[in-house]
Design an enzyme around this catalytic site. Structure first.
Site, PDB file in Angstrom:
ATOM      1  CG  ASP A 169      84.732  -0.972  35.260  1.00  0.00           C
ATOM      2  OD1 ASP A 169      83.931  -0.019  35.364  1.00  0.00           O
ATOM      3  OD2 ASP A 169      84.561  -2.067  35.869  1.00  0.00           O
ATOM      4  CD  GLU A 259      80.864  16.201  49.615  1.00  0.00           C
ATOM      5  OE1 GLU A 259      79.630  16.126  49.695  1.00  0.00           O
ATOM      6  OE2 GLU A 259      81.506  15.720  48.680  1.00  0.00           O
ATOM      7  CG  HIS A 278      78.078  16.154  46.317  1.00  0.00           C
ATOM      8  ND1 HIS A 278      78.503  15.253  47.251  1.00  0.00           N
ATOM      9  CD2 HIS A 278      77.464  15.408  45.346  1.00  0.00           C
ATOM     10  CE1 HIS A 278      78.156  14.021  46.873  1.00  0.00           C
ATOM     11  NE2 HIS A 278      77.523  14.103  45.715  1.00  0.00           N
ATOM     12  CB  ILE A 279      76.196  20.941  41.927  1.00  0.00           C
ATOM     13  CG1 ILE A 279      77.503  21.267  41.171  1.00  0.00           C
ATOM     14  CG2 ILE A 279      76.029  21.846  43.146  1.00  0.00           C
ATOM     15  CD1 ILE A 279      77.505  22.649  40.512  1.00  0.00           C
ATOM     16  CB  ALA A 281      72.541  14.435  41.046  1.00  0.00           C
TER      17      ALA A 281
HETATM   18  P1  NAD Z   1      77.966   2.422  38.275  1.00  0.00           P
HETATM   19  O1  NAD Z   1      77.794   1.389  39.309  1.00  0.00           O
HETATM   20  O2  NAD Z   1      77.092   2.428  37.070  1.00  0.00           O
HETATM   21  O3  NAD Z   1      79.497   2.411  37.751  1.00  0.00           O
HETATM   22  C1  NAD Z   1      80.594   2.260  38.578  1.00  0.00           C
HETATM   23  C2  NAD Z   1      81.667   1.513  37.786  1.00  0.00           C
HETATM   24  O4  NAD Z   1      82.840   1.460  38.589  1.00  0.00           O
HETATM   25  C3  NAD Z   1      81.280   0.066  37.460  1.00  0.00           C
HETATM   26  O5  NAD Z   1      81.445  -0.191  36.079  1.00  0.00           O
HETATM   27  C4  NAD Z   1      82.244  -0.760  38.297  1.00  0.00           C
HETATM   28  O6  NAD Z   1      82.614  -1.971  37.679  1.00  0.00           O
HETATM   29  C5  NAD Z   1      83.418   0.193  38.396  1.00  0.00           C
HETATM   30  N1  NAD Z   1      84.332  -0.115  39.490  1.00  0.00           N
HETATM   31  C6  NAD Z   1      84.091  -0.748  40.660  1.00  0.00           C
HETATM   32  N2  NAD Z   1      85.217  -0.869  41.379  1.00  0.00           N
HETATM   33  C7  NAD Z   1      86.202  -0.308  40.641  1.00  0.00           C
HETATM   34  C8  NAD Z   1      87.596  -0.140  40.837  1.00  0.00           C
HETATM   35  N3  NAD Z   1      88.195  -0.590  41.932  1.00  0.00           N
HETATM   36  N4  NAD Z   1      88.293   0.480  39.869  1.00  0.00           N
HETATM   37  C9  NAD Z   1      87.696   0.928  38.743  1.00  0.00           C
HETATM   38  N5  NAD Z   1      86.381   0.774  38.506  1.00  0.00           N
HETATM   39  C10 NAD Z   1      85.649   0.173  39.443  1.00  0.00           C
HETATM   40  O7  NAD Z   1      77.865   3.814  39.032  1.00  0.00           O
HETATM   41  P2  NAD Z   1      77.531   5.254  38.416  1.00  0.00           P
HETATM   42  O8  NAD Z   1      76.065   5.460  38.384  1.00  0.00           O
HETATM   43  O9  NAD Z   1      78.315   5.442  37.168  1.00  0.00           O
HETATM   44  O10 NAD Z   1      78.103   6.198  39.571  1.00  0.00           O
HETATM   45  C11 NAD Z   1      79.486   6.207  39.919  1.00  0.00           C
HETATM   46  C12 NAD Z   1      79.674   6.995  41.194  1.00  0.00           C
HETATM   47  O11 NAD Z   1      79.406   8.382  40.954  1.00  0.00           O
HETATM   48  C13 NAD Z   1      78.675   6.638  42.312  1.00  0.00           C
HETATM   49  O12 NAD Z   1      79.083   5.531  43.035  1.00  0.00           O
HETATM   50  C14 NAD Z   1      78.664   7.878  43.149  1.00  0.00           C
HETATM   51  O13 NAD Z   1      79.630   7.767  44.172  1.00  0.00           O
HETATM   52  C15 NAD Z   1      79.069   8.985  42.174  1.00  0.00           C
HETATM   53  N6  NAD Z   1      77.998   9.971  41.982  1.00  0.00           N
HETATM   54  C16 NAD Z   1      78.292  11.281  42.186  1.00  0.00           C
HETATM   55  C17 NAD Z   1      77.311  12.247  42.011  1.00  0.00           C
HETATM   56  C18 NAD Z   1      77.614  13.708  42.196  1.00  0.00           C
HETATM   57  O14 NAD Z   1      76.710  14.465  42.517  1.00  0.00           O
HETATM   58  N7  NAD Z   1      78.832  14.160  41.996  1.00  0.00           N
HETATM   59  C19 NAD Z   1      76.010  11.861  41.652  1.00  0.00           C
HETATM   60  C20 NAD Z   1      75.738  10.512  41.431  1.00  0.00           C
HETATM   61  C21 NAD Z   1      76.741   9.562  41.617  1.00  0.00           C
END
Ligand code: NAD
Length: 304
Positions: A169, A259, A278-279, A281
């Site tokens: 990160d 998607e 895409h489930i 959440a």
């Molecule tokens: P968050 O903001 O808490 O965490 C994201 C992390 O990624 C942060 O610590 C940030 O510093 C880091 N980051 C930023 N740029 C980076 C890079 N270039 N390389 C490595 N790390 C990097 O977000 P979160 O709540 O943990 O969610 C993460 C992602 O999950 C969301 O952005 C969303 O796209 C995805 N998500 C998917 C679903 C799903 O249904 N599959 C649901 C919710 C979120």
């Protein structure tokens, strides 16, 4: 005070609003025209990823003080138009973290033990015992790319499973890493040393196709890739090539560049790929938390 709930919302969230003495009007996903009719006298609107709260809708709502999004992304809300009117926009970013993390872990186990493949074979009447040799997760190394809310939850579960945890990160949080027995390394080291790589970064310019041909080639041929972040964090064509040519052993994917994933997409042809629509959440708990957190913020703002 009147709140328009314009998307399905957990009953506990509705209760929070009603207990605060608010009148609650519910209509599922009204289109823009109908939304304009509905917002004339409301103090708050609650939406999910739909419907769109456009500038026109905001202009048609003279009393509007707050827009709540039960969930994360705010792309369906005209933030600029809201800001100009001093309307607050609230959401619930952490509500689904545990659910997404649990799905990522479910995908890991599924790929490692060929659960979906075995299930498909059973339904075809094939007892595929020999083809279902798997691997354990205990003692293996998990690489978490993006150690935010979801990445932390995944690392916590992996630590409890007896996995070694590597983290990447750009903004390392050392204290949190200690909690999960995790070690920050650079991306190259993480990809080279991990048995499972799981992606939890936001989709931004810097993470678009972060996992490309070059990086897939760094992974072990026995490694599993999990993507429950956003489809475009992985270069799909490169992933297909990696799977065809055995650069990695398998993948678990909840998100896709396109998607819904088109029928007969090349990714559907691999036995060692597990796909979900895409489930991440989509759990009762995440939906409830998302609704309640937004409702509570709205109560606080309207009672100010
Ligand atoms: P968050 O903001 O808490 O965490 C994201 C992390 O990624 C942060 O610590 C940030 O510093 C880091 N980051 C930023 N740029 C980076 C890079 N270039 N390389 C490595 N790390 C990097 O977000 P979160 O709540 O943990 O969610 C993460 C992602 O999950 C969301 O952005 C969303 O796209 C995805 N998500 C998917 C679903 C799903 O249904 N599959 C649901 C919710 C979120």
């Amino acid at each position: 005070m009147k709140v328009l709930v314009a998307a399905p919302l957990h009953e506990k969230a509705i209760e929070v609003l009603k207990n605060a003495g608010f009148e609650v009007v519910f209509e599922e996903y009204p289109d823009e025209e109908r939304l304009i009719e509905l917002v004339g006298d409301v103090d708050a609107i609650i939406v999910r990823s739909k419907p769109k709260v456009t500038r026109k809708v905001i202009e048609a709502a003279p009393k509007l003080k707050v827009i709540g999004r039960a969930g994360v992304g705010l792309d369906n809300i005209d933030i600029e138009a809201a800001k100009e009117r001093g309307i607050k926009v609230v959401n619930s970013p952490g509500a689904s973290s545990r659910s997404v993390a649990e799905l990522a872990v479910a995908l890991m186990f599924n790929v490692a033990r060929k659960v979906a493949f075995a299930d498909r074979k059973m339904r075809e009447g094939v007892w595929a015992k020999k083809q279902c040799m798997g691997v354990e997760l205990e003692g293996k190394t998990l690489g978490v790319v993006g150690f935010g809310r979801i990445g932390y939850e995944v690392a916590k579960i992996a630590h409890a499973l007896g996995m070694n945890v590597l983290l990447y990160d750009p903004y390392p949080k050392e204290e949190r890493a200690k909690e999960v027995g995790g070690k920050f390394v650079d991306l190259e080291t993480l990809l080279k040393e991990s048995d499972v790589v799981t992606l939890h970064v936001p989709l931004i310019d810097a993470t678009y196709h972060l996992i490309n041909e070059e990086r897939l080639k760094l992974m072990k041929p026995t490694a599993i890739l999990i993507n429950a972040a956003r489809g475009a964090v992985v270069d799909t064509n490169a992933l297909i090539k990696a799977l065809q040519e055995g650069w990695i052993a398998g993948a678990g994917l909840d998100v896709f560049e396109e998607e819904p994933l088109p029928k007969d997409h090349p990714l559907t042809k691999f036995d060692n790929v597990v796909l979900t629509p895409h489930i991440g959440a989509s759990t009762v708990e995440a939906q409830m938390r998302a609704g309640v957190q937004v409702a509570e913020q709205i109560v606080e703002i309207l009672k100010e």
